[in-house]
Write an enzyme that holds these catalytic residues in place. Structure first.
Site, short mmCIF file in Angstrom:
data_model
loop_
_atom_site.label_atom_id
_atom_site.label_comp_id
_atom_site.label_asym_id
_atom_site.label_seq_id
_atom_site.Cartn_x
_atom_site.Cartn_y
_atom_site.Cartn_z
N ARG A 125 -6.31 30.04 27.80
CA ARG A 125 -6.99 29.38 28.93
C ARG A 125 -6.21 28.17 29.47
O ARG A 125 -6.78 27.28 30.08
CB ARG A 125 -8.42 28.98 28.57
CG ARG A 125 -9.33 30.15 28.25
CD ARG A 125 -10.78 29.72 28.12
NE ARG A 125 -11.65 30.86 27.95
CZ ARG A 125 -12.01 31.36 26.76
NH1 ARG A 125 -11.54 30.81 25.65
NH2 ARG A 125 -12.82 32.39 26.70
N LYS A 147 1.64 25.95 42.10
CA LYS A 147 1.27 27.33 42.43
C LYS A 147 2.02 28.29 41.51
O LYS A 147 3.24 28.24 41.42
CB LYS A 147 1.60 27.65 43.89
CG LYS A 147 0.59 27.12 44.89
CD LYS A 147 0.89 27.65 46.28
CE LYS A 147 -0.17 27.22 47.28
NZ LYS A 147 0.10 27.76 48.64
N GLU A 189 14.54 27.10 53.03
CA GLU A 189 13.32 26.40 52.62
C GLU A 189 13.42 24.91 52.91
O GLU A 189 12.43 24.27 53.27
CB GLU A 189 13.04 26.64 51.14
CG GLU A 189 12.45 27.99 50.82
CD GLU A 189 10.98 28.12 51.18
OE1 GLU A 189 10.35 27.11 51.54
OE2 GLU A 189 10.46 29.24 51.10
N LYS A 240 6.96 17.17 49.48
CA LYS A 240 6.01 18.17 49.01
C LYS A 240 4.99 17.57 48.06
O LYS A 240 3.81 17.93 48.10
CB LYS A 240 6.74 19.34 48.35
CG LYS A 240 5.76 20.45 47.98
CD LYS A 240 6.40 21.75 47.61
CE LYS A 240 5.32 22.80 47.35
NZ LYS A 240 5.88 24.09 46.91
N GLU A 250 -5.11 23.73 48.63
CA GLU A 250 -5.03 24.32 49.97
C GLU A 250 -6.42 24.66 50.50
O GLU A 250 -6.79 25.80 50.70
CB GLU A 250 -4.15 25.58 49.93
CG GLU A 250 -3.58 25.96 51.28
CD GLU A 250 -2.50 27.05 51.17
OE1 GLU A 250 -2.66 28.07 51.83
OE2 GLU A 250 -1.53 26.84 50.42
N ARG A 260 -1.99 21.41 52.99
CA ARG A 260 -0.99 22.16 52.25
C ARG A 260 -0.60 23.44 52.99
O ARG A 260 0.49 23.99 52.78
CB ARG A 260 -1.51 22.49 50.85
CG ARG A 260 -0.45 23.10 49.94
CD ARG A 260 -0.84 23.07 48.48
NE ARG A 260 0.26 23.60 47.66
CZ ARG A 260 0.34 23.49 46.35
NH1 ARG A 260 -0.61 22.86 45.69
NH2 ARG A 260 1.37 23.99 45.68
N ASN A 264 3.32 26.72 54.63
CA ASN A 264 3.49 28.16 54.85
C ASN A 264 4.18 28.46 56.17
O ASN A 264 4.21 29.62 56.61
CB ASN A 264 2.11 28.85 54.82
CG ASN A 264 1.50 28.85 53.44
OD1 ASN A 264 2.15 29.21 52.46
ND2 ASN A 264 0.26 28.42 53.34
N HIS A 267 6.11 31.71 56.64
CA HIS A 267 5.79 32.61 55.55
C HIS A 267 4.97 33.83 55.97
O HIS A 267 4.96 34.83 55.27
CB HIS A 267 5.07 31.85 54.44
CG HIS A 267 5.99 31.02 53.60
ND1 HIS A 267 6.79 30.04 54.15
CD2 HIS A 267 6.27 31.03 52.28
CE1 HIS A 267 7.50 29.48 53.19
NE2 HIS A 267 7.20 30.07 52.04
N HIS A 271 6.58 37.05 54.32
CA HIS A 271 5.92 37.89 53.32
C HIS A 271 5.82 39.33 53.80
O HIS A 271 5.93 40.27 52.99
CB HIS A 271 4.53 37.34 52.99
CG HIS A 271 4.58 36.10 52.17
ND1 HIS A 271 3.46 35.32 51.90
CD2 HIS A 271 5.61 35.47 51.54
CE1 HIS A 271 3.81 34.29 51.15
NE2 HIS A 271 5.11 34.36 50.92
N HIS A 284 13.78 35.36 49.18
CA HIS A 284 12.59 34.80 49.81
C HIS A 284 12.94 33.84 50.95
O HIS A 284 12.39 33.92 52.05
CB HIS A 284 11.73 34.07 48.76
CG HIS A 284 10.56 33.36 49.35
ND1 HIS A 284 9.54 34.01 50.01
CD2 HIS A 284 10.26 32.03 49.40
CE1 HIS A 284 8.65 33.12 50.43
NE2 HIS A 284 9.07 31.92 50.07
#
Length: 385
Positions: A125, A147, A189, A240, A250, A260, A264, A267, A271, A284
Site C-alpha cells: 500500500r 505521477k 519537453e 514544475k 490535477e 497542472r 499537458n 500531449h 499520446h 515521447h
C-alpha cells in the site's frame, strides 16, 4: 550543487531535487539521510542499457551505506510500460523481502521511473521511492511531481497513482551517454515547459539549444558550461515543482494558467501518435514536439496566438533536432485516438493552448471547429528537419 525543494503544503509533504555533475556517487549517502538509520533494503529498478552504464556505481554507493541491495531490469521501451511489467516488478519487490521501511530506487528514464514509482505506490500500500533520472526528459519533467503508472491498449498512462518520491538525484553526467534522439525528446519537453511557463524559461531553453543542440559532450568538459546546464535543469524543475505544489492531483475544476493541466501542452496529439504507432515510432518527447505544433496551429487559427509567436515556437522545436515522420498517419485515426485521452471531460477533449509564449489556457474541444482541427493537424504534422 543546485537543490530544488518541493513542498506540498496540503499534505505536509516535502522533498528535495539534488542536481550536479557526478552526484550519482553520493546516492547512498543521500538516500540514507532521507530514509533514516532503520531502513535496510533497497530494490533498484532499471533497464539493461542504463544499468550497464550506471548500475555498478549506484549499487556500490548504496552498499557503502549498509543497504542490502537487489536489482531488477525491465525491458526497454514505452511498449513495455504495461500491467504485465508492473506485476513482474511487484513480484521482484516481494522476492527481495522489502518491508515498509525500505525503498525502491528508479535508475533510468521516464519509463523506468513511471513503472518503478507505480510498483512502489502499490506494494504494501505504498513504500518509499527515490528517483534517479538518467535522461533529459526524466530529469526536467517525468521525475518531478509524483505521477506514476502504466499504459493500456486503450491509451497511455490510464492506470497509475500519485506517489511522490522521497528524493530526486540528478547526475548531469548521464546526459553524455544519451543517443541524439533521447536528447531531442528531452529538449522538446523543455520547450514545452518554457512555452507554458514563462518567456524567461522559454528564452533560457532556446539559448541552450542554440549553443549545444543535441551534443552534450560540448558541455561536460567545461565547468562554466556545467554550471549553466545545472542551473537550466534546476529552473525547469523549479517551474514544475511550483505547479505541482499548487495542484498536485490535477483538479478537474481547474483550467487556469497555473493548473497542472497546462503541463499537458502538446500531449493530446502526442499520446494519439504514440498509441497509433504502438509506442514504437516516436520517443515521447518527439511526439510532444509535433503535439506542440498542432496545439500552436489551433491556437493561431482560433485567434489566440499571434503568427509570430507560432513561428518562434516552430523554430525552437526545430532546434531540438529532427523528428520522425508523422505526415503519413491518418488524420481520422489520430482524431479517433484522441477520444481515449485521460484529460477528456464528459467525453470532450480538453486542449491546452497558448495565448502567447509563456501563457497557456485550457480550452473545451467543443470550441474548436472540426475543419480547424483537421487543418491544424495537417500543418502541425509536417516533417521538421
Amino acid at each position: 550543487m543546485p537543490v530544488v525543494p518541493v513542498r506540498l503544503a496540503a499534505r505536509q509533504k516535502k522533498y528535495e531535487i539534488k542536481i550536479g555533475s557526478g552526484v550519482l556517487s553520493r546516492l547512498g549517502r543521500e538516500v540514507r539521510v532521507v530514509l533514516g538509520p532503520d531502513s535496510r533494503r533497497i530494490a533498484l529498478i532499471s533497464n539493461p542499457t542504463v544499468f550497464s552504464l550506471y548500475g555498478k556505481r549506484a549499487l556500490q554507493s548504496l552498499k557503502a551505506e549498509n543497504f542490502k541491495t537487489h536489482h531488477w531490469l525491465m525491458p526497454e521501451g514505452e511498449q513495455h510500460k504495461t500491467l504485465k511489467s508492473w506485476e513482474q516488478a511487484l513480484a521482484f519487490l516481494s522476492e527481495s523481502g522489502l518491508e515498509r521501511g525500505d525503498a525502491v530506487v528508479a535508475l533510468g528514464g521516464g519509463v523506468v521511473g513511471d513503472l518503478a514509482g507505480f510498483a512502489a505506490a502499490t506494494y504494501l500500500r505504498g513504500i518509499a521511492f527515490v528517483q534517479v533520472p538518467t535522461t533529459l526528459l526524466a530529469q526536467i519533467d517525468a521525475s518531478v511531481g509524483g505521477k506514476t503508472g502504466v499504459n493500456l491498449t486503450a491509451g497511455k498512462n490510464l492506470v497509475g497513482a500519485f506517489h511522490q518520491p522521497q528524493l530526486v538525484v540528478i547526475d548531469t553526467q548521464t546526459l553524455a551517454t544519451l543517443p541524439g534522439r533521447e536528447l531531442t525528446s528531452g529538449w522538446c519537453e523543455a520547450v514545452k515547459q518554457g512555452a507554458v511557463g514563462s518567456r524567461k524559461l522559454f528564452a533560457q531553453t532556446r539559448r541552450l539549444l542554440n549553443r549545444s543542440g543535441t551534443d552534450f559532450c560540448l558541455w561536460l568538459g567545461h565547468e562554466e558550461s556545467q554550471t549553466e546546464l545545472c542551473a537550466a535543469i534546476a529552473a525547469h524543475c523549479h517551474f514544475k515543482a511550483g505547479i505541482v505544489a499548487g495542484d498536485e492531483r490535477e483538479e478537474i475544476g481547474r483550467a487556469d494558467h497555473r493548473s497542472r493541466r497546462i503541463l499537458n501542452f502538446g500531449h493530446t496529439t502526442a499520446h494519439a501518435l504514440e498509441k497509433l504507432t504502438r509506442y514504437r515510432r516516436f520517443r515521447h518527447g518527439e511526439a510532444v514536439g509535433y503535439g506542440m505544433l498542432v496545439a500552436g496551429e489551433i491556437s493561431k487559427n482560433i485567434g489566440m496566438l499571434a503568427s509570430g509567436e507560432l513561428e518562434s515556437l516552430r523554430e525552437t522545436v526545430r532546434l531540438c533536432g529532427p523528428l520522425p515522420a508523422a505526415h503519413d498517419l491518418s488524420i481520422d485515426e489520430i482524431i479517433g485516438a484522441m477520444k481515449g485521452d485521460k484529460k477528456s471531460l464528459a467525453g470532450i477533449t480538453m486542449w491546452v493552448l497558448l495565448d502567447r509564449i509563456g501563457r497557456a489556457r485550457v480550452v473545451d474541444g467543443k470550441q474548436i471547429d472540426k475543419r480547424i482541427l483537421r487543418s491544424s493537424l495537417r500543418a502541425g504534422l509536417k516533417t521538421i528537419s
